[in-house]
Design a protein around this motif. Structure first.
Motif, short mmCIF file in Angstrom:
data_model
loop_
_atom_site.label_atom_id
_atom_site.label_comp_id
_atom_site.label_asym_id
_atom_site.label_seq_id
_atom_site.Cartn_x
_atom_site.Cartn_y
_atom_site.Cartn_z
N ASN A 93 31.60 7.48 12.89
CA ASN A 93 32.40 7.61 13.16
C ASN A 93 33.09 9.06 14.30
O ASN A 93 33.03 9.00 15.68
N ASN B 57 32.38 8.60 18.62
CA ASN B 57 31.77 7.70 19.21
C ASN B 57 32.79 6.49 18.78
O ASN B 57 32.55 4.93 18.97
N TRP B 58 33.44 6.64 18.73
CA TRP B 58 34.36 4.81 18.27
C TRP B 58 35.50 4.88 18.89
O TRP B 58 36.77 5.70 19.99
N ARG C 29 31.02 7.85 23.93
CA ARG C 29 31.08 8.92 23.26
C ARG C 29 32.24 10.20 24.16
O ARG C 29 32.02 10.00 25.14
#
Length: 135
Positions: free
Chosen positions: A50, A67-68, A102
Motif C-alpha cells: 500500500n 491506498n493506506w 487513495r
C-alpha cells in the motif's frame, strides 16, 4: 465506375496520448497528465502493498502512490529522489487525511533513484520507506 480515394488515419496508441514527457512532467499530476495509462510498479511489491513507487514509460516519470487510509490523523505521502549516492536531493509531498482512500504525489522525471515515504513524524509517529529504485 467510381474510384474512391482517401487517407485513413489510424489511432495513435494511448501510451503516446500523454500530457507531458520527462522534464516537462516535473511536479505535475500523473492522473491529469494521462501517465497512469501505462503505469508500472517499480518498488518492491511485497512491501505492505500500500506504499509504492510507480513509473510511466510513456511519460518517463515516477510518482508515489498509497491506498493506506489514515485512521485518526493526517500524514504525508512523499516521493524522494536522489542520485547514486542516495542522499535525498528533493521531495514531492501530499497530505493524506482520514476519509481519503487513495492518494498520490506529483511526478519527478526519470533518471533518478526514488523511494516512497509514509511520513507521520509531524504528529509524533514514524516514517516508513520503500527501498530505493532507479528509473
Amino acid at each position: 465506375m467510381a474510384i474512391i480515394t482517401g487517407v485513413f488515419a489510424w489511432g495513435v496508441p494511448s501510451a503516446y496520448a500523454v500530457g507531458c514527457y520527462g522534464e516537462t512532467c516535473y511536479n505535475k499530476g500523473p492522473v491529469a497528465m494521462g501517465c497512469t495509462k501505462d503505469q508500472r510498479l517499480i518498488s518492491d511489491p511485497a512491501w505492505r502493498g500500500n506504499l509504492q513507487v510507480l513509473y510511466s514509460p510513456a511519460c518517463r516519470a515516477a510518482w508515489a502512490d498509497s491506498n493506506w487510509e489514515p485512521l485518526h490523523s493526517c500524514w504525508y505521502l512523499e516521493l524522494e529522489r536522489a542520485r547514486s549516492n542516495l542522499i535525498v536531493q528533493s521531495r514531492l509531498r501530499v497530505e493524506h487525511c482520514p476519509g481519503e482512500a487513495r492518494e498520490w504525489t506529483n511526478m519527478f522525471p526519470g533518471g533518478w533513484y526514488y523511494r516512497a515515504v509514509r511520513n507521520d513524524t509531524a504528529s509524533g509517529g514514524t516514517a516508513d520507506y520503500t527501498a530505493w529504485v532507479f528509473r
